[in-house]
Write a protein that holds these residues in place. Structure first.
Motif, PDB file in Angstrom:
ATOM      1  N   TYR A 168      10.070   1.568  -3.421  1.00  0.00           N
ATOM      2  CA  TYR A 168       9.500   2.733  -4.110  1.00  0.00           C
ATOM      3  C   TYR A 168       8.255   2.342  -4.903  1.00  0.00           C
ATOM      4  N   LEU A 169       8.345   1.243  -5.636  1.00  0.00           N
ATOM      5  CA  LEU A 169       7.197   0.828  -6.432  1.00  0.00           C
ATOM      6  C   LEU A 169       6.101   0.194  -5.593  1.00  0.00           C
ATOM      7  N   ASN A 170       6.397  -0.110  -4.332  1.00  0.00           N
ATOM      8  CA  ASN A 170       5.368  -0.612  -3.416  1.00  0.00           C
ATOM      9  C   ASN A 170       4.916   0.478  -2.450  1.00  0.00           C
ATOM     10  N   ASP A 171       5.071   1.734  -2.902  1.00  0.00           N
ATOM     11  CA  ASP A 171       4.476   2.883  -2.214  1.00  0.00           C
ATOM     12  C   ASP A 171       5.016   3.080  -0.796  1.00  0.00           C
ATOM     13  N   ASP A 172       6.354   2.940  -0.667  1.00  0.00           N
ATOM     14  CA  ASP A 172       6.992   3.241   0.626  1.00  0.00           C
ATOM     15  C   ASP A 172       8.232   4.079   0.342  1.00  0.00           C
ATOM     16  N   PRO A 173       8.037   5.348  -0.058  1.00  0.00           N
ATOM     17  CA  PRO A 173       9.166   6.190  -0.464  1.00  0.00           C
ATOM     18  C   PRO A 173      10.180   6.450   0.642  1.00  0.00           C
TER      19      PRO A 173
END
Length: 851
Positions: A735-740
């Motif tokens: 999530y924090l690496n922009d892969d929801p």
């Protein structure tokens, strides 16, 4: 605290009327009373806390229709505490008020070991024992009877012998105890309650008539003044033998019988008989009862919205009566009567009307002593074009402005007055004048220390103020904050109220902690649960309330350093069974039970018991000593730091000495809290369990090396594939690496490992994640990354929960290998080199640890 009755005829009437039994209580006991059962079970001199005999007696009482008080209400009470009730009406009445008990059954059951015996080559343990029980009326402290029994039992083990012995003793005494109570109640059933009204007399003859009636008519077993209205005096009476009562009344001769019903006897002197008959015959509406509760000045706002009593109106005619105006006035304490219009009162019926009153606070605040006033009820109506009136006066106790009843402990909130100018000036003066070099402590704790030391150095002497029973109330005397600052003497509740008011005036939420006979307080540090380590590494140093860390303060130690009052407050809270984490419940009302204590939320309490406007009370003349406050606060800060450091060192030494994998992982987490990631890794690098691999995943997550973090997380799940917490960590990583999308799949996998999403939320702390993960910093170092927020994360987790439920219902099993495969190469080939650094510190408190 003294009790000053009403001056005048009613003083004489109240004091002179002596009862063998109080009318209301005697009448109430004609129905089944409420019973409290406390039997201490002692084995070899040690109190066991078991309730074999008490439960047996309670079951027998319930079979006979008695009302039994739930044991949890008094679970900390021992029989020796209740023994004071015997022969002590005041103490007995206190127990009645505290627990609602009309009868107390108390006693001791002792079991003593008698050694071993052998029967048919089988060793048996022998226990001999005896139970002694007393039955006491709480109204008078009268001993109704006693019951004893003894026995001995054998069993192959000691526990079995004791259990068998207590069961036997229970069987021997249970029915006997209940039988004793029933016999006494049967005796009282012969007594009948009736109202006696005497027309045509003056108040100065009331005492004479009361005395003559009791001396000349033996059938009157009890007589109690009820009210005086115009020219009629009304008593409540208990009579034994109705026929005998009539004969004795006729023989008495000094008063004529005007009217006699099953519930009321109307009498008058011979010369007033005709007038009395006319008055009685003309009555259409009558005030048959008028009850007003004792008035507490601090609760005047509460009375404006809640009835303080009721009027019972009876329509004895055969016609409907409409538009009846009901008014209530307490002279000197109400500027005008409170009025209600009752639209309809049906024929031959009674109607109860709530009594609303609007009191004059300026008059109430002048009361430094208790007194008895007269509440005047009046009804006005029109029949056949003729205006009819009926009035009735009833004594009402008005307590002094500082009185409080602990039967309604939430009313203490009325005494917390943060908007009082004196309170605001005091708090602002000390906070604005005390200059502290140290600003490392959390702001609320620092401000609370300053205010605490302002009260500590102000020179307030501690004076104990014990509870007192008055008019069936457990009364205490408490000061408003400005009064305590003025008089400079007070007890635990006074200090708690003052400290809470001062803290609330500067925006620090406070709450009261109540035990059975004590009160102290706690305040909100403003620190979220996730950062509790900023207060202490000992979870028993604080209380988590509504997600924040609260510090308890023992206010009886207000002359001691802040840390002493804090540590003592925490110790008392947990000693009485308080839990570490509390959540307010809108349905729970003002108080929240925790173990054997209650938490009173002041903000909730103000909804029913708002602060009193006390501007008319005297102002304190002494100003706080800023220099002294500064020095004592600086010492408290140093002590706080030393305690914090010592607690941390003790925990580190304890964990390091154990050296096992769990302890070392706990130690690593402590180092992670202080951003010492490399040191943390050294402590656990030699281990290879799922616990360690999860911790290493967290370390590299926070070091912003997502690929290494993912590798360690995968190793953890390979060893323990059913731990949903590790999948939660992986979801946060993506999530924090922009892969929801991948994050959502791992959230689904995490939640699927629990029996319900609710259980997952509770175990994994997802509620804290949704509450604590705030918006990321406004400026982003890497503008190529997508802006994320707690709203987005909440939506993602909620969607994952719904999907997980649906898939589980369909029988689908999540295969972690497939999900790992989808996200495995994201960090290696996807060009991502880590999350937005501004978010990593926030995530630190949200990660799951496997211990």
């Amino acid at each position: 605290m003294k009790y000053f009755p009403f001056i005048g005829v009613f003083l004489i009437l109240f004091i002179s009327s002596t009862f063998s039994q109080d009318v209301e209580k005697a009448t109430k006991r004609m129905t089944q009373p409420e019973v409290m059962v406390v039997i201490d079970e002692i084995v070899d001199g040690n109190f066991t806390g078991t309730r074999t005999i008490a439960s047996s007696i309670e079951n027998e009482l319930l079979k006979e229709g008695f009302k039994v008080i739930d044991y949890t209400v008094f679970e900390m009470i021992r029989a020796r505490e209740l023994e004071q009730a015997e022969g002590n009406p005041e103490k007995a009445k206190e127990y009645e008020n505290r627990f609602g008990a009309e009868i107390i059954i108390l006693g001791y059951a002792n079991a003593e070991y008698g050694g071993e015996s052998e029967f048919y080559d089988v060793k048996q343990h022998k226990y001999t024992g005896q139970v002694d029980i007393k039955i006491i009326y709480t109204d008078t402290g009268e001993l109704l009877g006693s019951v004893t029994a003894s026995d001995r039992k054998f069993a192959q083990d000691k526990k079995g012998a004791v259990n068998s012995l207590f069961r036997s003793l229970a069987n021997k005494v249970s029915k006997n105890v209940v039988s004793r109570i029933k016999e006494r109640l049967k005796e009282e059933e012969q007594v009948k309650k009736i109202e006696i009204a005497v027309y045509g007399i003056s108040p100065d003859r009331a005492i004479q008539i009361e005395s003559e009636l009791q001396q000349s008519i033996p059938s009157i077993k009890a007589l109690k003044y009820k009210f005086f209205d115009t020219n009629v005096l009304v008593f409540d009476a208990l009579i034994a033998g109705e026929e005998q009562f009539r004969k004795e009344l006729v023989s008495y001769g000094k008063l004529k019988i005007v009217k006699l019903t099953s519930k009321r006897l109307t009498l008058s002197p011979p010369e007033k008989e005709t007038e009395a008959k006319t008055t009685v015959g003309e009555a259409f509406l009558d005030i048959t009862d008028f009850s007003v509760l004792p008035i507490f000045p601090s609760q005047y706002n509460f009375y404006a919205y809640n009835p303080i009593g009721q009027i019972t109106i009876e329509n004895s005619s055969k016609s409907e009566i409409r538009n009846v105006k009901v008014s209530v006035l307490i002279p000197d304490f109400m500027k005008m009567p409170s009025e209600i219009v009752v639209q309809t009162i049906k024929p031959n019926s009674k109607q109860q009307i709530p009594v609303p009153i609007t009191l004059d606070i300026s008059s109430l605040l002048k009361l430094s002593e208790n007194l008895i006033s007269q509440a005047q009820a009046k009804i006005t109506y029109t029949v056949a074009g003729k205006v009819q009136e009926r009035s009735l006066s009833k004594p009402v106790a008005i307590y002094n402005r500082n009185a409080i009843s602990w039967r309604v402990p939430e009313s203490i909130c009325s005494f917390v007055t943060p908007s009082d100018e004196i309170v605001k000036e005091f708090a602002r003066l000390v906070l604005g004048s005390v200059n502290l070099k140290d600003t490392e402590l959390p702001r609320n704790i620092l401000n609370a220390m300053v205010i605490y030391n302002a009260v500590r150095t102000y020179g307030i002497k501690y004076v104990s103020d014990p509870w007192k029973v008055s008019s069936n109330e457990i009364l205490d005397n408490v000061y408003f904050p400005r009064e305590l600052l003025y008089y400079r003497t007070g007890d635990c509740d006074d200090h708690a109220i003052l400290l809470a008011s001062l803290l609330e005036s500067v925006g620090i939420r406070s709450a009261f902690i109540l035990t059975s006979d004590h009160i102290f307080m706690m305040f909100d540090t403003g620190i979220p649960h996730k950062n509790a380590h900023l207060v202490s590494f000992n979870p028993y140093d604080y209380i988590i309330y509504d997600g924040n860390v609260w510090i308890p303060i023992e206010t009886t130690l207000i002359t001691e350093p802040f840390a002493t009052a804090w540590k003592t407050g925490a110790e008392q809270y947990y000693k009485l069974g308080g839990v570490t984490k509390l959540t307010s419940d809108p349905k729970a009302g003002i108080s929240l039970k925790s173990g054997n204590i209650y938490i009173i939320d002041i903000h909730k309490g103000w909804k029913n018991y708002p602060p009193v406007n006390v501007e008319a009370l005297a102002k304190p003349q002494t100003k706080p000593d800023i220099t002294l406050i500064s020095s004592t606060t600086q010492n408290d800060i140093a002590q706080f730091k030393e305690i914090y450091k010592q607690t941390l060192n003790d925990i580190v030494k304890s964990l390091a000495s154990k050296g096992d994998e769990v302890s070392m992982n706990k130690l690593a987490r402590i180092f992670i809290l202080f951003d010492k990631y490399d040191d943390a890794e050294k402590f656990i690098s030699k281990f290879s369990g799922s616990i360690t691999y999860n911790s290493l995943g967290n370390i590299y997550f926070l070091k912003n090396e997502p690929q290494k973090a993912l590798d360690f997380y995968k190793k953890s799940t390979d060893i323990d594939p059913n731990d949903g917490g590790v999948y939660l960590n992986i979801g946060l990583l993506f999530y924090l690496n922009d892969d929801p999308e991948t994050a959502k799949q791992f959230f689904e996998l995490a939640i699927s490992k629990f029996e319900s999403p609710q259980k997952a939320y509770e175990t994994l702390g997802i509620e804290d994640i949704l509450r604590e993960l705030g918006e990321v910093a406004g400026e982003k170092k890497d503008v190529s990354k997508k802006q994320v927020s707690k709203e987005e994360l909440k939506k993602l987790i909620e969607e994952a929960s719904r999907t997980s439920i649906q898939q589980t219902k369909k029988g689908k099993e999540y295969k972690k290998e497939e999900i790992f495969e989808k996200g495995q190469n994201v960090f290696v080939f996807g060009g991502r080199r880590g999350a937005d650094p501004t978010q990593l510190q926030t995530v630190k408190s949200l990660l799951y640890w496997k211990f």
